[in-house]
Design a protein around this motif. Structure first.
Motif, short mmCIF file in Angstrom:
data_model
loop_
_atom_site.label_atom_id
_atom_site.label_comp_id
_atom_site.label_asym_id
_atom_site.label_seq_id
_atom_site.Cartn_x
_atom_site.Cartn_y
_atom_site.Cartn_z
N ILE A 186 0.85 -1.21 0.00
CA ILE A 186 0.00 0.00 0.00
C ILE A 186 0.87 1.24 0.00
N GLN A 187 1.97 1.22 0.81
CA GLN A 187 2.87 2.38 0.88
C GLN A 187 3.54 2.62 -0.47
N ALA A 188 3.97 1.53 -1.12
CA ALA A 188 4.61 1.69 -2.44
C ALA A 188 3.62 2.23 -3.46
N TRP A 189 2.38 1.72 -3.37
CA TRP A 189 1.36 2.23 -4.33
C TRP A 189 1.09 3.70 -4.12
N ARG B 183 3.10 5.96 -2.69
CA ARG B 183 4.28 6.74 -3.09
C ARG B 183 4.34 6.87 -4.61
N GLY B 184 4.06 5.78 -5.33
CA GLY B 184 4.05 5.86 -6.80
C GLY B 184 2.98 6.80 -7.31
N LEU B 185 1.81 6.78 -6.67
CA LEU B 185 0.73 7.67 -7.08
C LEU B 185 1.12 9.13 -6.86
N MET B 186 1.78 9.41 -5.69
CA MET B 186 2.20 10.78 -5.41
C MET B 186 3.27 11.22 -6.40
N VAL B 187 4.17 10.29 -6.76
CA VAL B 187 5.22 10.65 -7.73
C VAL B 187 4.62 10.92 -9.10
N ARG B 188 3.68 10.06 -9.54
CA ARG B 188 3.11 10.22 -10.88
C ARG B 188 2.28 11.48 -10.98
N ARG B 189 1.55 11.82 -9.91
CA ARG B 189 0.68 13.00 -9.95
C ARG B 189 1.32 14.26 -9.37
N GLY B 190 2.49 14.09 -8.82
CA GLY B 190 3.20 15.26 -8.28
C GLY B 190 2.54 15.84 -7.07
N LEU B 191 2.30 15.03 -6.06
CA LEU B 191 1.64 15.47 -4.85
C LEU B 191 2.65 15.52 -3.70
N GLY B 192 2.42 16.44 -2.75
CA GLY B 192 3.24 16.52 -1.54
C GLY B 192 4.67 16.90 -1.86
N PRO B 193 5.64 16.16 -1.28
CA PRO B 193 7.05 16.50 -1.52
C PRO B 193 7.48 16.20 -2.95
N PHE B 194 6.70 15.49 -3.66
CA PHE B 194 7.08 15.14 -5.03
C PHE B 194 6.43 16.07 -6.04
N LYS B 195 6.05 17.25 -5.63
CA LYS B 195 5.40 18.21 -6.53
C LYS B 195 6.41 18.72 -7.55
N LYS B 196 5.99 18.80 -8.82
CA LYS B 196 6.90 19.20 -9.89
C LYS B 196 7.12 20.70 -9.86
N LYS B 197 8.35 21.11 -10.13
CA LYS B 197 8.71 22.53 -10.14
C LYS B 197 8.42 23.11 -11.51
N SER B 198 8.09 24.42 -11.54
CA SER B 198 7.78 25.10 -12.83
C SER B 198 9.06 25.45 -13.55
N LYS B 199 9.05 25.48 -14.88
CA LYS B 199 10.22 25.79 -15.72
C LYS B 199 9.92 26.98 -16.60
N LYS B 200 9.62 28.15 -16.00
CA LYS B 200 9.23 29.33 -16.77
C LYS B 200 10.41 29.95 -17.47
N GLY B 201 11.54 30.04 -16.84
CA GLY B 201 12.71 30.69 -17.46
C GLY B 201 13.17 29.97 -18.70
#
Length: 365
Positions: free
Chosen positions: A334-337, A339-357
């Motif tokens: 369950i924990q691996a699932w 964590r994978g969901l948070m990574v794929r959707r970019g939630l919590g500490p795994f949130k994707k950073k913006s690349k505006k520059g």
């Protein structure tokens, strides 16, 4: 007499003069129609049986038949003329008879209508009878029509004669073919008869040879059987001698066996005493072993109970251990699932950073 009987049948109760006249007329009309039909039928039958027949010529005189054709042609023409006149007279007579029969039939029908329709006016006009008489008057061209019909019949007769000649020729050819077939069949029958006679003679010779061979074989078998009978007689004599010797040996052997049986019986009695003592000792030993077996069974039951309890405790511990491992594995999955969901959707500490520059630099380029 017939008219009188008809009158007697009609007059019961007594009739009037008009009814009597009608009954007499109806009797006369029916009698006349009957006589006309009988006469017409007799004329037709006589014409059918009195027709001229062809003279039959024998098969063995074809030349006379050919030569007589020309001579008889003139006589046939005269006979045909006489026959034509006779046929015309018969046709006319037949037509007149049919005319009279129709007129009398119409008159009889009107008379019956008059007798049935009593309520109508007694004064009746015989229009129907007059119309039939007018319609059945002979035409002026009746003779010409009969002649035309006669000519048509002549042409049909000629065509039929030609057809008859053709059929006779075809029949002759068929007869010739059948004669050839009959000749071939007779020849084949003769050959088959000769072949059957030859086969019969061969079969007779073969049967004779077979009989002689069978007689020779029978004689040889008879000699061999006689020799076998003599050998069997010698063997029977020898076997009788052997039987006498065997009887003597069996008597001697019987005496020896009786002596041995007595000795073995004594030996059996001694051995039985020994074995009885041994069995008693074995029985006492078995009693002791049974008592020890009962003690061992009790101890075995106690130890078996201890083992079952021990195994039940071990099984409970194993189940608890497996259940704990299963829970840990489920939590890890369950924990691996998650964590994978948070990574794929970019939630919590795994949130994707913006690349505006970087996007602006690419646009400047």
């Amino acid at each position: 007499m017939k008219h009188i009987t008809q009158l007697e049948n009609f007059v019961h109760p007594p009739l009037e003069a008009n009814a009597l006249r009608k009954s007499l007329l109806s009797a006369v009309y029916t009698e006349t129609i009957r006589k006309l039909s009988i006469y017409q039928r007799s004329q037709r039958i006589n014409a059918r049986y009195c027709a001229p027949k062809k003279e039959s010529t024998p098969k063995y005189e074809p030349s006379a038949r050919r030569s007589s054709r020309k001579g008889t042609s003139h006589t046939l023409d005269g006979a045909e003329a006489v026959l034509n006149e006779k046929m015309l007279n018969e046709i006319r007579l037949d037509q007149e008879l049919t005319l009279l029969q129709k007129i009398y039939g119409t008159a009889l029908a009107e008379l019956e209508l008059d007798t049935t329709d009593v309520t109508e006016d007694p004064v009746r006009t015989h229009d129907q009878l007059y119309s039939v008489i007018e319609a059945q008057k002979p035409d002026k061209n009746e003779v010409e029509q009969a002649l035309d019909q006669l000519n048509a019949n002549k042409e049909a007769l000629k065509a039929l004669k030609i057809q008859l000649a053709e059929e006779q020729q075809a029949a002759k050819t068929r007869i010739a073919e059948q004669d050839d077939c009959i000749a071939t069949l007779r020849h084949n029958l003769r050959n088959v008869r000769l072949l059957n006679e030859l086969e019969l003679r061969l079969v007779q010779r073969w049967e004779e040879n077979r009989y002689t061979q069978a007689s020779i074989v029978g004689a040889n078998e008879e000699r061999t059987l006689q020799q076998q009978i003599a050998d069997l007689c010698r063997r029977i004599d020898g076997e009788e001698r052997i039987i006498v010797q065997v009887d003597k040996f069996s008597v001697k052997q019987f005496a020896e066996l009786n002596a041995q049986i007595a000795a073995w019986q004594q030996k059996y009695a001694r051995v039985m005493e020994i074995k009885c003592a041994e069995t008693q000792a074995k029985e006492r030993q078995i009693l002791k072993l049974q008592k020890s077996l009962e003690r061992h069974r009790e101890t075995y039951a106690e130890r078996q109970k201890f083992v079952r309890d021990y195994l039940a405790e071990k099984e409970e511990e194993r189940q608890l251990y497996e259940q704990q491992i299963h829970r840990v594995e489920c939590a890890v999955r369950i924990q691996a699932w998650w964590r994978g969901l948070m990574v794929r959707r970019g939630l919590g500490p795994f949130k994707k950073k913006s690349k505006k520059g970087k996007r602006g630099k690419s646009k400047a380029k």
